[in-house]
Design an enzyme around this catalytic site. Sequence first.
Site, PDB file in Angstrom:
ATOM      1  N   ALA A  62       8.339   7.621  -8.616  1.00 45.97           N
ATOM      2  CA  ALA A  62       7.563   8.366  -9.609  1.00 45.97           C
ATOM      3  C   ALA A  62       6.070   8.058  -9.477  1.00 45.97           C
ATOM      4  CB  ALA A  62       8.057   8.025 -11.018  1.00 45.97           C
ATOM      5  N   GLU A  63       5.745   6.811  -9.153  1.00 47.67           N
ATOM      6  CA  GLU A  63       4.329   6.441  -8.973  1.00 47.67           C
ATOM      7  C   GLU A  63       3.678   7.302  -7.897  1.00 47.67           C
ATOM      8  OE1 GLU A  63       3.472   2.238  -8.508  1.00 47.67           O
ATOM      9  OE2 GLU A  63       5.267   1.704  -9.622  1.00 47.67           O
TER      10      GLU A  63
ATOM     11  N   ASP B 221      -4.491  -3.423 -18.726  1.00 51.15           N
ATOM     12  CA  ASP B 221      -3.438  -2.405 -18.895  1.00 51.15           C
ATOM     13  C   ASP B 221      -3.542  -1.671 -20.235  1.00 51.15           C
ATOM     14  OD1 ASP B 221      -2.422  -3.137 -16.408  1.00 51.15           O
ATOM     15  OD2 ASP B 221      -0.995  -4.557 -17.236  1.00 51.15           O
TER      16      ASP B 221
ATOM     17  N   ARG C 195     -15.357 -14.946 -10.341  1.00 51.98           N
ATOM     18  CA  ARG C 195     -14.916 -13.552 -10.423  1.00 51.98           C
ATOM     19  C   ARG C 195     -16.100 -12.584 -10.364  1.00 51.98           C
ATOM     20  NH1 ARG C 195      -9.968 -12.301 -11.766  1.00 51.98           N
ATOM     21  NH2 ARG C 195      -9.479 -14.188 -12.900  1.00 51.98           N
TER      22      ARG C 195
ATOM     23  N   GLY D 202       0.771  -1.237   0.000  1.00 51.14           N
ATOM     24  CA  GLY D 202       0.000   0.000   0.000  1.00 51.14           C
ATOM     25  C   GLY D 202       0.800   1.283   0.000  1.00 51.14           C
TER      26      GLY D 202
ATOM     27  N   HIS E 133       0.340   1.474 -13.154  1.00 46.70           N
ATOM     28  CA  HIS E 133       1.120   0.347 -13.662  1.00 46.70           C
ATOM     29  C   HIS E 133       2.588   0.775 -13.788  1.00 46.70           C
ATOM     30  CE1 HIS E 133       1.860  -3.376 -15.820  1.00 46.70           C
ATOM     31  NE2 HIS E 133       2.603  -2.685 -16.663  1.00 46.70           N
TER      32      HIS E 133
HETATM   33  C1  GRF Z   1       3.070  -0.737  -7.791  1.00 42.80           C
HETATM   34  O1  GRF Z   1       4.310  -0.913  -8.403  1.00 42.80           O
HETATM   35  C2  GRF Z   1       1.990  -0.542  -8.825  1.00 42.80           C
HETATM   36  O2  GRF Z   1       2.446   0.096  -9.976  1.00 42.80           O
HETATM   37  C3  GRF Z   1       1.600  -1.964  -9.146  1.00 42.80           C
HETATM   38  O3  GRF Z   1       1.668  -2.643  -7.928  1.00 42.80           O
HETATM   39  C4  GRF Z   1       2.589  -2.005  -7.067  1.00 42.80           C
HETATM   40  C5  GRF Z   1       1.859  -1.693  -5.807  1.00 42.80           C
HETATM   41  O4  GRF Z   1       2.708  -1.196  -4.801  1.00 42.80           O
HETATM   42  N1  GRF Z   1       0.295  -1.994  -9.757  1.00 42.80           N
HETATM   43  P1  GRF Z   1       2.087  -0.594  -3.466  1.00 42.80           P
HETATM   44  O5  GRF Z   1       1.237  -1.690  -2.832  1.00 42.80           O
HETATM   45  O6  GRF Z   1       1.279   0.599  -3.830  1.00 42.80           O
HETATM   46  O7  GRF Z   1       3.268  -0.253  -2.613  1.00 42.80           O
END
Ligand code: GRF
Length: 216
Positions: free
Chosen positions: A175-176, A147, A67, A14, A111
């Site tokens: 960067a995320e 994606d 699902r 998270g 992603h």
């Molecule tokens: C991240 O690298 C995101 O891009 C991918 O899963 C990972 C999640 O990391 N979808 P976190 O749980 O937010 O630390």
Amino acid sequence: MGKLKLGVLISGRGSNLQALINACREPAFPAEIVLVISNRADAGGLARAEAVGIATKVIPHAQFPDREAFDMALDESLRGAEVGLVCLAGFMRLLSAGFAERWRDRLINIHPSLLPAFKGLDAHAQALAAGVRLSGCTVHYVTPAMDAGPIIVQAAVPVTPDDDEASLAARILDAEHVCYPLAVRLIAEGRVRVSEGRAVIAGGGPCGPALINPRA
Ligand code: GRF
């Protein structure tokens, strides 16, 4: 106008959830997290939400026959909390086409690659195997195809000669944590419109000059 209500779906540590929590703490940020859902009871991200008093819910996917049934339970909880935007943040379940359709243009994901390159699970390994000089992250709308939905925000980071999966993942993750709150803010400000399969950002100027790697 009220704040945009976010539902964040997680499966793990998270850190992106934490980036959203931090952004939402700013009084002027136009969104708030109203619910965090995990499909795993042991997801570390649950404690991050609980620590700041955000409602959490564990919906274990294994308890559902298929699902669609699992996705119905997600849908019910999200609607119950009056969620306006669902943010997938390391949520490790594929969602059904029905769920993606029901939440069309109100469902986003982050992603760890510059989509459409390196879709799927092992994006960092794919980037290293391809020998790319730049990789990065993408925040995009979720559509039934994995994606592949309209791209909202991307950031590029260099791939260095001595990178391994862990070092590249860590650089991209930084960067995320910038890109996810930015994408949420743009959406909450009403500046993102989806047109012909592409996200159009109102008032979004270009970023800085090109990132060229190697520098020589
Ligand atoms: C991240 O690298 C995101 O891009 C991918 O899963 C990972 C999640 O990391 N979808 P976190 O749980 O937010 O630390």
